[in-house]
Enzyme design. Structure first.
Site, short mmCIF file in Angstrom:
data_model
loop_
_atom_site.label_atom_id
_atom_site.label_comp_id
_atom_site.label_asym_id
_atom_site.label_seq_id
_atom_site.Cartn_x
_atom_site.Cartn_y
_atom_site.Cartn_z
N LYS A 175 0.86 -1.19 0.00
CA LYS A 175 0.00 0.00 0.00
C LYS A 175 0.90 1.24 0.00
CE LYS A 175 -1.98 2.99 2.16
NZ LYS A 175 -1.72 4.41 1.78
N PRO A 176 1.06 1.86 -1.20
CA PRO A 176 1.89 3.08 -1.25
C PRO A 176 1.18 4.25 -0.57
CG PRO A 176 1.47 2.15 -3.46
CD PRO A 176 0.54 1.47 -2.51
N ALA A 230 2.27 7.82 15.06
CA ALA A 230 0.83 7.80 15.35
C ALA A 230 0.18 6.62 14.61
CB ALA A 230 0.21 9.11 14.91
N GLU A 249 9.07 0.70 11.15
CA GLU A 249 10.15 1.68 10.93
C GLU A 249 9.51 3.05 11.11
OE1 GLU A 249 13.21 1.06 10.55
OE2 GLU A 249 13.28 -1.03 9.92
N LEU A 250 9.81 3.72 12.21
CA LEU A 250 9.05 4.91 12.58
C LEU A 250 9.92 6.18 12.53
CD1 LEU A 250 7.05 3.22 15.47
CD2 LEU A 250 6.41 3.44 13.06
N CYS A 283 13.44 10.25 7.97
CA CYS A 283 13.31 9.73 9.33
C CYS A 283 14.63 9.88 10.06
CB CYS A 283 12.88 8.27 9.28
SG CYS A 283 13.92 7.28 8.20
N GLU A 380 9.58 15.36 16.06
CA GLU A 380 10.05 15.22 14.67
C GLU A 380 9.33 16.27 13.80
OE1 GLU A 380 8.65 11.81 12.29
OE2 GLU A 380 10.74 11.47 11.73
N LYS A 450 14.04 2.23 20.85
CA LYS A 450 12.99 3.03 21.53
C LYS A 450 11.82 3.31 20.57
CE LYS A 450 16.19 6.07 23.00
NZ LYS A 450 16.80 7.20 23.73
P1 NAD Z 1 2.06 8.14 7.82
O1 NAD Z 1 2.15 7.31 9.05
O2 NAD Z 1 1.12 9.25 7.78
O3 NAD Z 1 1.68 7.20 6.57
C1 NAD Z 1 2.43 6.04 6.25
C2 NAD Z 1 1.53 5.09 5.49
O4 NAD Z 1 0.48 4.63 6.35
C3 NAD Z 1 0.83 5.73 4.27
O5 NAD Z 1 0.80 4.79 3.22
C4 NAD Z 1 -0.59 5.99 4.81
O6 NAD Z 1 -1.58 6.03 3.81
C5 NAD Z 1 -0.79 4.78 5.72
N1 NAD Z 1 -1.83 4.95 6.74
C6 NAD Z 1 -2.36 6.11 7.21
N2 NAD Z 1 -3.26 5.84 8.18
C7 NAD Z 1 -3.30 4.49 8.32
C8 NAD Z 1 -4.01 3.60 9.17
N3 NAD Z 1 -4.89 4.05 10.07
N4 NAD Z 1 -3.76 2.27 9.07
C9 NAD Z 1 -2.86 1.80 8.19
N5 NAD Z 1 -2.16 2.59 7.34
C10 NAD Z 1 -2.37 3.92 7.41
O7 NAD Z 1 3.56 8.60 7.51
P2 NAD Z 1 4.06 9.55 6.35
O8 NAD Z 1 3.65 10.94 6.65
O9 NAD Z 1 3.68 8.96 5.03
O10 NAD Z 1 5.65 9.40 6.49
C11 NAD Z 1 6.41 10.17 7.35
C12 NAD Z 1 6.80 9.36 8.57
O11 NAD Z 1 7.46 8.16 8.18
C13 NAD Z 1 7.79 10.10 9.45
O12 NAD Z 1 7.42 9.97 10.80
C14 NAD Z 1 9.10 9.37 9.19
O13 NAD Z 1 10.03 9.46 10.23
C15 NAD Z 1 8.63 7.98 8.95
N6 NAD Z 1 9.62 7.22 8.20
C16 NAD Z 1 10.39 6.29 8.85
C17 NAD Z 1 11.38 5.60 8.16
C18 NAD Z 1 12.26 4.59 8.88
O14 NAD Z 1 12.93 3.83 8.20
N7 NAD Z 1 12.31 4.56 10.20
C19 NAD Z 1 11.59 5.84 6.80
C20 NAD Z 1 10.79 6.78 6.16
C21 NAD Z 1 9.80 7.47 6.87
#
Ligand code: NAD
Length: 477
Positions: A175-176, A230, A249-250, A283, A380, A450
């Site tokens: 799911k992109p 979140a 991966e957050l 991230c 962040e 963490k």
């Molecule tokens: P996001 O959590 O808003 O969305 C990520 C994905 O989850 C999207 O495809 C979105 O459509 C989906 N999604 C949204 N609500 C959902 C739900 N209720 N259930 C299941 N899926 C749902 O994150 P974002 O804004 O797309 O990305 C930014 C975040 O990603 C930042 O916090 C960043 O640090 C993190 N990130 C972490 C890494 C890592 O490797 N640790 C890498 C890249 C990005």
């Protein structure tokens, strides 16, 4: 509407009433539209993956390796189109979009190599301490996996999940992000070109509803998620409800620690790259600079000058150092942080504001001597916003660096390699760079401690995330 979803080897249009508009963030203007997949289409994708699983998981690993090599070759064939799409949809400067292509290719090639060795590792005998028994080890595919990814490195985060999952014999539903929903479609077109068996790879686009339909679904065996804390927390809850494994991966709020024996110009280069690459939407952004007292003023002065020299602009109009933020929501969020900084009375060295029309640009920004309880120090921001603090001793620097609910990465800058190693060992994070840009190699792991997540991607650890270990023990008597 284009057929944007790839289910059971066929391209289909979304049945949802939810329209996804795809933007060029340099202009703030839409350039494509698609309809989201419904929960029932997520069902269909999972059913297709389930049907394809027995044959795919029982295929020889060397056959799967051949497909992965094919993915690497096919990305190369699509290089220019994918660079252009990332420049248009993410706002990435061309040289950054190129790095993402190279990273995705390297990932598929690497896991092709690991897959080639999997058949040999299968059914190896275990040396037992007790006579009268034999045992052997099997590595089996976890099953049908759901992969949910964000928008900041769409091709790369998907590759880091897709390549090892396919290598082990898992079938996948990916799911992109709704912000960059076109980029991963390349993987569906590549599957078509390679004749990948129908159902092994499925792509369903959509917003939160589509993601939740996937992560809550009883028909998947594992969920791997990259995104915000979140949403990660919700994904973890749904995995807990089904008692099944999850990789997360957050986010991060990473530190770069700069000691007074460093080369200041070199340090500036690493600090700028650590917070301004991808317009800080990483991230792993080293958004907290810890600098030793005696060099703090000189370093911050040089940083101010470097930030102010960065060429911001539309990547499609020529070479730039930094593009826009990728979405209006992100731009508004960063604007809110600039307002918080003003309310908190933070000392702004440079930047501190968004740029108005066209597009979603923000000024590369530095705040000095930010208090550790400031929201800008602890949260962040996901933008080119650097918060700095001074330290007097190594112990103080370490305490400040580790004082975070996140633990993704860190960078240490020092000419004293013994000290740099000592500090690296004491940092509570998943990856540390010493005197380096954030070079990421497929052979090393990616993931945090963490609040930055659970599990590791890349390297052999990324492969084991999709493997289930089974032992078969036999009594000889
Ligand atoms: P996001 O959590 O808003 O969305 C990520 C994905 O989850 C999207 O495809 C979105 O459509 C989906 N999604 C949204 N609500 C959902 C739900 N209720 N259930 C299941 N899926 C749902 O994150 P974002 O804004 O797309 O990305 C930014 C975040 O990603 C930042 O916090 C960043 O640090 C993190 N990130 C972490 C890494 C890592 O490797 N640790 C890498 C890249 C990005």
């Amino acid at each position: 509407m284009t057929a944007a979803h790839y289910i059971g080897g066929r391209w289909v249009s979304g049945d949802s009433a939810d329209c996804i508009t795809v933007y060029d963030p340099s202009l703030g203007e839409p350039f494509a539209e698609l309809t989201a997949a419904t929960p029932s289409q997520v069902d269909q994708a999972i059913a297709a993956a389930r049907q394809a699983l027995p044959a795919w998981r029982n295929s020889s690993a060397s056959q799967r390796a051949a497909y992965l090599k094919g993915f690497a070759e096919q990305i190369e064939l699509r290089r220019e189109a994918l660079i252009a799409l990332q420049m248009q949809n993410n706002g990435k400067p061309r040289h950054e979009a190129v790095v993402d292509i190279d990273d995705a290719i390297a990932t598929f090639s690497y896991y092709a190599g690991l897959a080639e060795r999997l058949d040999d590792l299968q059914d190896r005998e275990v040396l037992l301490s007790v006579p009268g028994f034999t045992a052997h080890t099997r590595f089996e595919a976890v099953g049908v996996v759901g992969l949910i990814v964000p928008w900041n490195f769409p091709l790369v985060t998907s590759a880091w999940k897709l390549a090892p999952a396919l290598a082990t014999g898992c079938t996948v539903v990916i799911k992109p992000s709704e912000i960059t929903p076109l980029i991963e479609q390349a993987y569906g077109h590549i599957a078509d070109a390679l004749g990948l068996p129908a159902g092994v790879l499925n792509i369903v686009g959509g917003k939160a509803e589509t993601g939740a339909a996937l992560s809550n679904h009883p028909g998947i065996d594992k969920l791997s998620f990259t995104g915000s804390n979140a949403v990660g927390s919700q994904v973890m809850s749904s995995s807990a409800a089904h008692c099944r494994p999850v990789t997360l991966e957050l986010g991060g709020k990473s530190a770069i620690l700069v000691f007074d024996d460093c080369d200041l110009d070199q340090a500036v280069e690493w600090i700028v790259a650590g917070i301004c690459w991808n317009a800080g939407q990483m991230c792993s952004a080293t958004s907290r600079l810890l600098v030793q007292d005696s060099i703090a003023d000189a370093l911050i002065l040089r940083l101010k000058s470097a930030f102010e020299k960065l060429r911001l602009g539309n990547p499609l109009n020529g070479e730039v150092d930094m593009g826009p933020l990728t979405s209006q929501a992100q731009w508004s969020k960063v604007n809110t942080y600039f307002a918080i900084a003003r309310t908190e009375g933070l000392q702004c060295v440079t930047g501190g504001d968004v740029l108005q029309d066209p597009g979603w640009f923000v000024q590369p920004t530095i705040y000095a001597d930010v208090p550790p309880d400031s929201r800008l120090w602890t949260e962040e921001i996901f933008a080119p916003v650097l918060c700095t603090r001074r330290f007097a001793s190594e112990a103080e620097a370490l305490a400040l660096a580790n004082d975070s609910r996140f633990g993704l990465v860190a960078t240490v800058v020092s000419a004293d390699l013994v000290r740099a190693k000592r500090v690296a060992d004491a940092l509570d994070v998943g990856h540390v760079w010493i005197n380096s840009v954030q070079a990421v190699f497929v052979e090393t792991s990616w993931g945090g401690t963490k609040g930055s997540g659970i599990g590791r991607e890349l390297g052999p650890w990324g492969l084991s995330a999709y493997q289930s270990v089974k032992h078969v023990t036999r009594c000889l008597g």
